[in-house]
Design a protein around this motif. Structure first.
Motif, mmCIF file in Angstrom:
data_model
loop_
_atom_site.group_PDB
_atom_site.id
_atom_site.type_symbol
_atom_site.label_atom_id
_atom_site.label_comp_id
_atom_site.label_asym_id
_atom_site.label_seq_id
_atom_site.Cartn_x
_atom_site.Cartn_y
_atom_site.Cartn_z
ATOM 1 N N ALA A 180 0.715 -1.132 -0.067
ATOM 2 C CA ALA A 180 0.093 -0.065 0.203
ATOM 3 C C ALA A 180 0.693 1.370 0.096
ATOM 4 C CB ALA A 180 -0.898 0.051 1.054
ATOM 5 N N GLY A 208 0.981 3.765 -2.712
ATOM 6 C CA GLY A 208 0.730 5.360 -2.552
ATOM 7 C C GLY A 208 1.892 6.414 -3.193
ATOM 8 N N PHE A 209 3.002 5.847 -2.828
ATOM 9 C CA PHE A 209 4.291 6.656 -3.712
ATOM 10 C C PHE A 209 4.092 6.734 -5.151
ATOM 11 C CE2 PHE A 209 7.120 5.301 0.141
ATOM 12 C CZ PHE A 209 6.255 6.092 1.065
ATOM 13 N N THR A 246 1.256 9.037 -5.939
ATOM 14 C CA THR A 246 1.764 10.591 -5.836
ATOM 15 C C THR A 246 2.610 10.930 -7.024
ATOM 16 O OG1 THR A 246 2.129 9.984 -3.381
ATOM 17 C CG2 THR A 246 2.849 11.836 -4.259
ATOM 18 N N ILE A 282 0.025 11.405 -10.061
ATOM 19 C CA ILE A 282 -0.810 12.617 -10.184
ATOM 20 C C ILE A 282 0.188 13.844 -10.383
ATOM 21 C CG2 ILE A 282 -1.977 13.808 -8.316
ATOM 22 C CD1 ILE A 282 -3.042 11.390 -7.060
ATOM 23 N N SER A 283 1.180 13.882 -9.724
ATOM 24 C CA SER A 283 1.916 15.078 -9.799
ATOM 25 C C SER A 283 2.612 15.091 -11.123
ATOM 26 C CB SER A 283 3.212 14.945 -8.875
ATOM 27 O OG SER A 283 2.879 14.572 -7.747
ATOM 28 N N PHE A 313 -6.709 -1.902 2.538
ATOM 29 C CA PHE A 313 -5.747 -1.632 1.556
ATOM 30 C C PHE A 313 -5.501 -0.086 1.047
ATOM 31 C CE2 PHE A 313 -3.916 -0.692 -2.719
ATOM 32 C CZ PHE A 313 -2.522 -1.157 -2.626
ATOM 33 N N ARG A 325 -4.761 2.469 3.626
ATOM 34 C CA ARG A 325 -3.422 2.549 3.742
ATOM 35 C C ARG A 325 -2.936 3.285 2.644
ATOM 36 N NH1 ARG A 325 -1.295 -2.764 3.619
ATOM 37 N NH2 ARG A 325 -3.597 -3.313 3.646
ATOM 38 N N MET A 326 -3.381 3.096 1.365
ATOM 39 C CA MET A 326 -2.686 3.827 0.236
ATOM 40 C C MET A 326 -2.982 5.373 0.401
ATOM 41 S SD MET A 326 -3.656 3.182 -3.706
ATOM 42 C CE MET A 326 -5.075 4.528 -3.541
ATOM 43 N N TRP A 367 -0.559 6.824 2.643
ATOM 44 C CA TRP A 367 0.883 7.094 2.256
ATOM 45 C C TRP A 367 1.058 8.154 0.969
ATOM 46 C CZ3 TRP A 367 4.263 6.298 5.625
ATOM 47 C CH2 TRP A 367 4.070 5.117 6.441
ATOM 48 N N ILE A 368 -0.389 8.371 0.323
ATOM 49 C CA ILE A 368 -0.102 9.495 -0.520
ATOM 50 C C ILE A 368 -0.025 10.884 0.008
ATOM 51 C CG2 ILE A 368 -1.442 10.472 -2.241
ATOM 52 C CD1 ILE A 368 -2.973 8.084 -2.956
ATOM 53 N N ALA A 378 3.566 10.911 1.603
ATOM 54 C CA ALA A 378 4.506 11.422 0.950
ATOM 55 C C ALA A 378 4.539 12.573 0.342
ATOM 56 C CB ALA A 378 4.312 10.216 -0.173
ATOM 57 N N SER A 379 3.233 13.044 0.085
ATOM 58 C CA SER A 379 3.042 14.506 -0.526
ATOM 59 C C SER A 379 3.400 15.527 0.598
ATOM 60 C CB SER A 379 1.843 14.655 -1.258
ATOM 61 O OG SER A 379 0.567 14.267 -0.140
ATOM 62 N N LEU A 415 7.102 15.680 1.041
ATOM 63 C CA LEU A 415 7.885 16.591 -0.049
ATOM 64 C C LEU A 415 7.413 17.768 -0.217
ATOM 65 C CD1 LEU A 415 7.288 14.000 -3.082
ATOM 66 C CD2 LEU A 415 9.503 14.788 -2.044
ATOM 67 N N VAL A 434 3.164 18.389 -6.681
ATOM 68 C CA VAL A 434 2.673 17.365 -5.739
ATOM 69 C C VAL A 434 1.435 18.057 -4.929
ATOM 70 C CG1 VAL A 434 3.476 16.141 -3.475
ATOM 71 C CG2 VAL A 434 5.271 16.393 -5.404
ATOM 72 N N ALA A 457 -1.639 15.890 -5.287
ATOM 73 C CA ALA A 457 -1.823 14.619 -4.788
ATOM 74 C C ALA A 457 -2.156 14.649 -3.213
ATOM 75 C CB ALA A 457 -0.367 13.835 -4.712
ATOM 76 N N LEU A 488 -5.922 15.463 -3.181
ATOM 77 C CA LEU A 488 -6.728 14.515 -3.542
ATOM 78 C C LEU A 488 -6.749 13.451 -2.085
ATOM 79 C CD1 LEU A 488 -8.259 12.690 -5.609
ATOM 80 C CD2 LEU A 488 -6.011 11.442 -5.737
ATOM 81 N N TYR A 531 3.585 0.851 13.790
ATOM 82 C CA TYR A 531 3.548 1.031 12.362
ATOM 83 C C TYR A 531 2.867 0.069 11.685
ATOM 84 C CZ TYR A 531 5.973 0.545 7.971
ATOM 85 O OH TYR A 531 6.146 0.471 6.659
ATOM 86 N N GLY A 569 1.580 0.002 7.890
ATOM 87 C CA GLY A 569 2.420 -1.006 7.027
ATOM 88 C C GLY A 569 1.777 -2.082 6.311
#
Lengths: 41, 418
Positions: free
Chosen positions: A3, A7-8, A11, A14-15, B178, B181-182, B185-186, B189-190, B193, B231, B234, B237, B375, B379
């Motif tokens: 997941a 997700g990465f 990202t 989308i970017s 899933f 969690r996805m 993590w989006i 991560a965004s 960044l 970014v 993302a 969203l 975690y 995870g």
């Protein structure tokens, strides 16, 4: 972990998509507030 | 495109090699001078014959109030040059009034293109923003992040890792699906960044350019801007996704009071009961939604310059509600130049981002090194039953009940009554 990696990846997708869509729309200040007669570069 | 990609790579490399720190605390000169009461007195204008002096100009640039009435008193009719002479006045048509109107954005300007932005020929609202960005924003924002990291290190040294009481059971229960969690993590991560590139944009001039050179800093910031602008979508969203998926579980209820009373288990030896999200997690959730939402709105205002002004209308509503008076302030300005709107959007974007960054640093700590087993929730999505029982007892019982109910039903379907 799957997941997280998805997700990465989403990202990044989308970017990169946003980059092309926004530039297609001519969103940047340079495009909106400038013209051929103005030197910005 | 290639240039942008190269900048992006450099930014990532640099970000992971060594993020900027915020130790410099040099006070902006304007701030110190503004606090000096002697400077607030009207300056001596004899040297200019009553016209404005350099001091007047500097005071205005420092954002201090300047009484411009003296400019209207300047000049004696009797000593003025004759209308027909070379330096003669224009009689009833006064040029100074026109120039003053242009200077203070009061003139009725007509433009053929560019709209309201181009009608502003001169405005000095940017000075307050510039000094705020150079001074308080950089200093307090930097110390807020460093202070948060320092506090967490101290907390870790004193309290150590929050461990699972007793042995793990070895059996797991699904905590997050899933898609949940996805989305997490989006968002994660965004946000990381955006946080790193935002910090580079703010601190690069002070902590990178002097050591690695302006050329490198410039390339780095072009890359940062590229990442930050793109970014952000993302982030927005994922923010909507987590809101839709988790808002129901984050509505406040009575169990939160018990959780707060025990400070989440720090006070006393028992774990407070909690549903899917405990009160601490609810605080994180609402911080992310409200602060992240506010950052997104001000970010959109910055992404599309001058097209989404926010503050004049917001200030008007706040004035109508009398909100500035609650903290002893007068009315907030509602007649803002488009450029001032942009400056306020940038300042607000940065302030709220610093607060959310500090909160998220704490969230990262508790979700990784701070708590054993936490975690796994994000995870693999599977948490040990002992962990689930200790930290989310009500949710765990419900999941087990549901599971048992489903097992019984499946069993009944497989062996129908004869």
């Amino acid at each position: 972990m799957k997941a997280m990696m998805t997700g990465f990846a989403v990202t990044i997708v989308i970017s990169v998509g946003a980059y092309f869509v926004l530039n297609e729309m001519g969103f940047s200040s340079q495009d909106v507030f400038s013209g051929d007669n103005v030197r910005l570069d | 495109m290639l240039r942008s990609l190269a900048a992006l790579l450099l930014t990532l490399l640099f970000a992971f090699a060594g993020p900027a720190t915020a130790q410099e605390a040099a006070e902006a000169p304007g701030v110190a001078e503004a606090a000096d009461p002697a400077r607030a007195a009207a300056p001596d204008r004899s040297a200019t014959g009553g016209a404005q002096t350099l001091e007047d100009i500097l005071r205005r640039q420092r954002g201090e109030p300047v009484d411009n009435e003296f400019r209207r008193d300047f000049g004696e009719d009797n000593t003025a040059a004759g209308i027909a002479s070379q330096l003669g006045t224009l009689g009833g048509a006064s040029d100074p009034e026109l120039w003053r109107a242009l200077r203070f954005d009061e003139a009725n300007i007509t433009v053929s293109a560019g709209g309201d932005v181009e009608k502003v020929l001169m405005q000095d609202g940017g000075m307050a923003w510039y000094e705020f960005r150079q001074g308080p924003l950089k200093i307090y924002g930097g110390y807020l992040l460093l202070g948060t990291v320092g506090f967490l290190i101290l907390f870790f040294l004193l309290r150590g890792r929050i461990r699972i009481d007793g042995e793990k059971t070895g059996r797991t229960v699904t905590r997050f699906q899933f898609v949940e969690r996805m989305a997490h993590w989006i968002l994660a991560a965004s946000f990381i960044l955006l946080g790193i590139t935002g910090l580079l944009s703010l601190f690069g001039r002070w902590f990178i350019a002097p050591y690695v050179g302006k050329e490198f800093n410039s390339t780095l910031l072009i890359g940062s801007k590229f990442i930050h602008n793109n970014v952000s979508w993302a982030f927005m969203l994922a923010l909507v996704m987590v809101f839709v998926m988790w808002v129901w579980h984050n509505l406040p209820d009575r169990t939160d009071l018990k959780w707060f009373a025990q400070a989440g288990g720090i006070i006393g030896s028992k774990h407070p009961p909690a549903k899917k999200f405990n009160a601490g997690q609810k605080l994180i959730f609402w911080s992310v939604i409200l602060l992240g939402g506010s950052i997104s709105v001000s970010g959109l205002s910055l992404l599309f310059p001058f097209e989404l002004p926010l503050f004049a209308k917001t200030f008007a509503v706040m004035n109508d509600l009398g909100m500035p008076g609650w903290v002893g302030l007068g009315s907030l300005p509602t007649d803002l130049a488009p450029q001032e709107e942009m400056a306020l959007a940038q300042a607000w974007h940065a302030i709220v981002s610093f607060v959310l960054m500090a909160i998220i640093i704490a969230h990262i700590y508790i979700g990784s090194v701070g708590m054993e087993g936490a975690y796994d929730a994000m995870g693999s999505g599977e948490v040990d039953e002992a962990w689930a029982h200790q930290h989310h007892s009500i949710w765990y019982e419900r999941v087990k009940d549901k599971q048992m109910h489903e097992d019984n039903r499946a069993l009944a379907e497989r062996s129908p009554a004869e």
